[in-house]
Write an enzyme that holds these catalytic residues in place. Sequence first.
Site, PDB file in Angstrom:
ATOM      1  N   VAL A 124      29.639  39.475  46.555  1.00 39.03           N
ATOM      2  CA  VAL A 124      29.349  40.847  46.125  1.00 39.03           C
ATOM      3  C   VAL A 124      27.884  41.211  46.328  1.00 39.03           C
ATOM      4  O   VAL A 124      27.462  42.320  45.992  1.00 39.03           O
ATOM      5  CB  VAL A 124      29.753  41.061  44.643  1.00 39.03           C
ATOM      6  CG1 VAL A 124      31.251  40.856  44.471  1.00 39.03           C
ATOM      7  CG2 VAL A 124      28.972  40.141  43.703  1.00 39.03           C
ATOM      8  N   HIS A 170      35.641  41.777  47.270  1.00 37.95           N
ATOM      9  CA  HIS A 170      35.631  41.781  45.802  1.00 37.95           C
ATOM     10  C   HIS A 170      34.623  42.757  45.210  1.00 37.95           C
ATOM     11  O   HIS A 170      34.251  42.628  44.045  1.00 37.95           O
ATOM     12  CB  HIS A 170      35.366  40.364  45.293  1.00 37.95           C
ATOM     13  CG  HIS A 170      36.422  39.392  45.725  1.00 37.95           C
ATOM     14  ND1 HIS A 170      36.148  38.089  46.074  1.00 37.95           N
ATOM     15  CD2 HIS A 170      37.760  39.562  45.885  1.00 37.95           C
ATOM     16  CE1 HIS A 170      37.275  37.482  46.417  1.00 37.95           C
ATOM     17  NE2 HIS A 170      38.260  38.355  46.316  1.00 37.95           N
ATOM     18  N   CYS A 178      32.639  55.195  38.710  1.00 37.85           N
ATOM     19  CA  CYS A 178      32.965  56.043  37.566  1.00 37.85           C
ATOM     20  C   CYS A 178      34.463  55.912  37.274  1.00 37.85           C
ATOM     21  O   CYS A 178      35.305  56.120  38.149  1.00 37.85           O
ATOM     22  CB  CYS A 178      32.615  57.494  37.875  1.00 37.85           C
ATOM     23  SG  CYS A 178      33.058  58.627  36.538  1.00 37.85           S
ATOM     24  N   CYS A 208      36.142  59.800  37.447  1.00 40.41           N
ATOM     25  CA  CYS A 208      36.427  60.497  38.710  1.00 40.41           C
ATOM     26  C   CYS A 208      36.515  59.563  39.912  1.00 40.41           C
ATOM     27  O   CYS A 208      36.745  60.014  41.031  1.00 40.41           O
ATOM     28  CB  CYS A 208      35.383  61.575  38.959  1.00 40.41           C
ATOM     29  SG  CYS A 208      33.741  60.930  39.394  1.00 40.41           S
ATOM     30  N   THR A 252      33.353  28.674  51.700  1.00 38.39           N
ATOM     31  CA  THR A 252      34.348  28.956  50.668  1.00 38.39           C
ATOM     32  C   THR A 252      35.316  27.787  50.561  1.00 38.39           C
ATOM     33  O   THR A 252      35.714  27.200  51.571  1.00 38.39           O
ATOM     34  CB  THR A 252      35.111  30.263  50.941  1.00 38.39           C
ATOM     35  OG1 THR A 252      36.059  30.484  49.902  1.00 38.39           O
ATOM     36  CG2 THR A 252      35.837  30.226  52.281  1.00 38.39           C
ATOM     37  N   SER A 253      35.686  27.455  49.356  1.00 38.48           N
ATOM     38  CA  SER A 253      36.538  26.293  49.102  1.00 38.48           C
ATOM     39  C   SER A 253      38.016  26.571  49.310  1.00 38.48           C
ATOM     40  O   SER A 253      38.827  25.656  49.370  1.00 38.48           O
ATOM     41  CB  SER A 253      36.330  25.809  47.663  1.00 38.48           C
ATOM     42  OG  SER A 253      36.797  26.786  46.749  1.00 38.48           O
TER      43      SER A 253
END
Length: 230
Positions: free
Chosen positions: A90, A106, A114, A117, A173-174
């Site tokens: 992220v 992710h 928001c 909206c 990444t695992s």
Amino acid sequence: MKTVMILSGAGLSAESGLRTFRDSNGLWEEYDLMEVCSASGFAKNPKKVLEFYNERRMQLKDVKPNHAHKVISELKSEFKEQIFIITQNVDDLLERANCKDVIHLHGFLPELRCEACESVFNIGYERQKDRICPKCKKPFLRHNIVMFEEAAPQYATLYNLLNKTKLFVCIGTSGAVLPVGHFARMCEKSILNNLEYDEQLSIFFDKTYTKKASEAIDEIATDIRTFLKD
């Protein structure tokens, strides 16, 4: 047209100094994962969750892209639509390395969403406190992160692009969250790069680099260029 997907996880950004959950002295030792990263945890104690992401955002301000981020950006610039850049992370380190068209599975830490909206806006590395939505002027804001127990809209994009991918490259990444071994089998060729060797994962890949992402990335870049130019 030959195409490549580069899918990255926490191992890509860990070298830049971002704390991960799974590393020793990681965030798991300090936080209960489901308290701060789940929809039910957010419903139970939103203040705690929002503060957790405030801290992550402020930490992000103090780190920089590493060599692996920069090489991935160079590859994207060189081959453009032939390379799909997808990350579980992220953070914005790929963007800060000038990488274009990054797909964040992710969510994106510098953004708020928001709940009134559904508008999304960027606040950089600032805290969320006392903000209102610039569009509807309501205060119902949250981090723009997909938590456990929530749907991940970009997964549809991931699978759509996998069906177009010839070479699958998995970095840092695992496979605990995504079935990357299955992804590798969906593609003609595949490369795995993780810091630690995992035989149960490596058997799905044609080539494995067991080293830091910043140390493997130049070899991976050579593999990608060779594949795309053959």
